[in-house]
Design a protein around this motif. Sequence first.
Motif, PDB file in Angstrom:
ATOM      1  N   ALA A  28      38.974  19.746  36.505  1.00 24.55           N
ATOM      2  CA  ALA A  28      37.364  19.736  37.048  1.00 24.55           C
ATOM      3  C   ALA A  28      36.700  20.195  36.020  1.00 24.55           C
ATOM      4  O   ALA A  28      36.098  21.406  36.390  1.00 24.55           O
ATOM      5  N   GLY A  29      36.745  19.838  34.639  1.00 27.59           N
ATOM      6  CA  GLY A  29      35.798  20.330  33.729  1.00 27.59           C
ATOM      7  C   GLY A  29      34.349  19.693  33.605  1.00 27.59           C
ATOM      8  O   GLY A  29      33.938  18.991  34.340  1.00 27.59           O
ATOM      9  N   ALA A  30      33.612  20.196  32.482  1.00 24.56           N
ATOM     10  CA  ALA A  30      32.576  19.696  32.169  1.00 24.56           C
ATOM     11  C   ALA A  30      32.344  17.781  32.301  1.00 24.56           C
ATOM     12  O   ALA A  30      31.516  17.162  32.636  1.00 24.56           O
ATOM     13  N   GLY A  31      33.419  17.424  31.556  1.00 17.82           N
ATOM     14  CA  GLY A  31      33.579  15.846  31.537  1.00 17.82           C
ATOM     15  C   GLY A  31      33.591  15.165  32.930  1.00 17.82           C
ATOM     16  O   GLY A  31      32.879  14.358  33.223  1.00 17.82           O
ATOM     17  N   THR A  32      34.373  15.943  33.846  1.00 16.99           N
ATOM     18  CA  THR A  32      34.639  15.407  35.110  1.00 16.99           C
ATOM     19  C   THR A  32      33.350  15.614  35.843  1.00 16.99           C
ATOM     20  O   THR A  32      32.840  14.776  36.773  1.00 16.99           O
ATOM     21  N   MET A  33      32.826  16.845  35.840  1.00 20.58           N
ATOM     22  CA  MET A  33      31.285  17.084  36.409  1.00 20.58           C
ATOM     23  C   MET A  33      30.306  16.110  36.102  1.00 20.58           C
ATOM     24  O   MET A  33      29.568  15.383  36.708  1.00 20.58           O
ATOM     25  N   THR A  34      30.131  15.817  34.826  1.00 25.34           N
ATOM     26  CA  THR A  34      29.222  14.814  34.239  1.00 25.34           C
ATOM     27  C   THR A  34      29.600  13.513  34.788  1.00 25.34           C
ATOM     28  O   THR A  34      28.534  12.664  35.302  1.00 25.34           O
ATOM     29  N   THR A  35      30.683  13.213  34.852  1.00 26.17           N
ATOM     30  CA  THR A  35      31.042  11.970  35.289  1.00 26.17           C
ATOM     31  C   THR A  35      30.866  11.769  36.789  1.00 26.17           C
ATOM     32  O   THR A  35      30.317  10.548  37.272  1.00 26.17           O
ATOM     33  N   ILE A  36      31.052  12.678  37.632  1.00 24.08           N
ATOM     34  CA  ILE A  36      30.811  12.716  39.071  1.00 24.08           C
ATOM     35  C   ILE A  36      29.223  12.439  39.260  1.00 24.08           C
ATOM     36  O   ILE A  36      28.717  11.599  40.104  1.00 24.08           O
ATOM     37  N   ILE A  77      30.792   6.034  25.711  1.00 21.82           N
ATOM     38  CA  ILE A  77      29.689   5.456  25.390  1.00 21.82           C
ATOM     39  C   ILE A  77      28.860   4.483  26.249  1.00 21.82           C
ATOM     40  O   ILE A  77      27.813   4.493  26.112  1.00 21.82           O
ATOM     41  N   LYS A  78      29.415   4.276  27.301  1.00 19.55           N
ATOM     42  CA  LYS A  78      28.764   3.818  28.366  1.00 19.55           C
ATOM     43  C   LYS A  78      27.780   4.823  29.023  1.00 19.55           C
ATOM     44  O   LYS A  78      26.791   4.457  29.444  1.00 19.55           O
ATOM     45  N   LEU A  79      28.319   6.158  29.329  1.00 22.01           N
ATOM     46  CA  LEU A  79      27.478   7.140  29.755  1.00 22.01           C
ATOM     47  C   LEU A  79      26.159   7.369  28.878  1.00 22.01           C
ATOM     48  O   LEU A  79      25.063   7.330  29.447  1.00 22.01           O
ATOM     49  N   PHE A  80      26.621   7.319  27.536  1.00 19.45           N
ATOM     50  CA  PHE A  80      25.447   7.452  26.592  1.00 19.45           C
ATOM     51  C   PHE A  80      24.500   6.533  26.786  1.00 19.45           C
ATOM     52  O   PHE A  80      23.208   6.668  26.625  1.00 19.45           O
ATOM     53  N   ARG A  81      24.784   5.202  26.606  1.00 20.20           N
ATOM     54  CA  ARG A  81      24.000   3.937  26.527  1.00 20.20           C
ATOM     55  C   ARG A  81      23.309   4.396  27.967  1.00 20.20           C
ATOM     56  O   ARG A  81      21.839   3.850  27.826  1.00 20.20           O
ATOM     57  N   THR A  82      23.733   4.181  29.148  1.00 19.43           N
ATOM     58  CA  THR A  82      23.135   4.206  30.309  1.00 19.43           C
ATOM     59  C   THR A  82      21.976   5.148  30.387  1.00 19.43           C
ATOM     60  O   THR A  82      20.888   4.857  30.779  1.00 19.43           O
ATOM     61  N   ASN A  83      22.361   6.350  29.853  1.00 19.93           N
ATOM     62  CA  ASN A  83      21.296   7.636  29.995  1.00 19.93           C
ATOM     63  C   ASN A  83      20.128   7.652  28.978  1.00 19.93           C
ATOM     64  O   ASN A  83      19.233   8.576  29.025  1.00 19.93           O
ATOM     65  N   THR A  84      20.496   7.049  27.840  1.00 21.28           N
ATOM     66  CA  THR A  84      19.456   6.790  27.004  1.00 21.28           C
ATOM     67  C   THR A  84      18.664   5.482  26.935  1.00 21.28           C
ATOM     68  O   THR A  84      17.704   5.328  25.957  1.00 21.28           O
ATOM     69  N   ALA A 136      25.013  14.981  27.380  1.00 18.60           N
ATOM     70  CA  ALA A 136      25.643  16.163  26.717  1.00 18.60           C
ATOM     71  C   ALA A 136      27.202  15.989  27.211  1.00 18.60           C
ATOM     72  O   ALA A 136      28.235  16.209  26.374  1.00 18.60           O
ATOM     73  N   GLY A 137      27.346  15.599  28.542  1.00 19.57           N
ATOM     74  CA  GLY A 137      28.839  15.300  29.052  1.00 19.57           C
ATOM     75  C   GLY A 137      29.522  14.091  28.278  1.00 19.57           C
ATOM     76  O   GLY A 137      30.711  14.075  27.870  1.00 19.57           O
ATOM     77  N   SER A 138      28.663  13.029  27.894  1.00 19.30           N
ATOM     78  CA  SER A 138      29.402  11.865  27.386  1.00 19.30           C
ATOM     79  C   SER A 138      29.644  12.528  25.797  1.00 19.30           C
ATOM     80  O   SER A 138      30.885  11.909  25.440  1.00 19.30           O
ATOM     81  N   ILE A 190      17.545  21.365  33.765  1.00 19.07           N
ATOM     82  CA  ILE A 190      17.904  20.407  33.002  1.00 19.07           C
ATOM     83  C   ILE A 190      17.919  19.139  33.935  1.00 19.07           C
ATOM     84  O   ILE A 190      18.542  19.211  35.014  1.00 19.07           O
ATOM     85  N   ASP A 191      17.570  18.036  33.501  1.00 15.18           N
ATOM     86  CA  ASP A 191      17.585  16.700  34.143  1.00 15.18           C
ATOM     87  C   ASP A 191      19.282  16.169  34.142  1.00 15.18           C
ATOM     88  O   ASP A 191      20.073  16.518  33.150  1.00 15.18           O
ATOM     89  N   VAL A 192      19.372  15.410  34.836  1.00 15.71           N
ATOM     90  CA  VAL A 192      20.631  14.663  35.172  1.00 15.71           C
ATOM     91  C   VAL A 192      21.105  13.907  33.894  1.00 15.71           C
ATOM     92  O   VAL A 192      22.153  13.832  33.332  1.00 15.71           O
ATOM     93  N   ALA A 193      20.078  12.962  33.147  1.00  9.84           N
ATOM     94  CA  ALA A 193      20.365  12.415  32.311  1.00  9.84           C
ATOM     95  C   ALA A 193      20.674  13.131  30.903  1.00  9.84           C
ATOM     96  O   ALA A 193      21.587  12.764  30.197  1.00  9.84           O
TER      97      ALA A 193
END
Length: 191
Positions: free
Chosen positions: A116-124, A182-189, A78-80, A70-73
């Motif tokens: 320290a859930g999925a959202g936090t890990m994605t954010t990190i 929304i920012k995470l989604f826009r940045t990674n797409t 998914a995290g977003s 799985i790539d980081v983007a």
Amino acid sequence: MKPLYFDFKEILSVTMILFAMIDILGSIPVIIDLRQKAGKIESEKASIVALVLMVAFLFVGESLLHLIGIDVASFAIAGSLVIFIIAMEMVLGVDFFKGDSFETASIVPLAFPLIAGAGTMTTILSLKSEYSTPNIIIGILINIGIIYLVLKNTYRLEKILGKTGLAVLRKAFGIILLAIAIKLFRTNTGL
């Protein structure tokens, strides 16, 4: 790779982003409920486990994702979506995720996945692409300090904030999380 340097503005940004994502203040009603079900919450244990999980994921999360293909983007997108759903829960007051009953609440579900859930890990992982690692670690440590203080003082906070104050905090941090999602989604797409 980002250069290793300390920058107050970056530390402040990382701290605020993680603070909004972890939403420890918005989680006070959940923490109070867990405390009532489990009898007590071990603040030190929950804080240390959450710290270890976040710092470990900062350093090995990307490698772990590559190992499973799985790539980081993709992980960030998914995290977003997860962050978006959590934010919608907070804003609308609807439960999408259902919890189980737990005998002990200090590690599961408090340290993981509440703090320290999925959202936090994605954010990190997303922060790693924008900020210097030492600044992220300092932001994590500041948040762990805040988490520890909140966990230690849930009785007092419950009395001080009252039901209305807790509801307002939850809605306000929900809006912030929506913007982050929304920012995470826009940045990674690339949108």
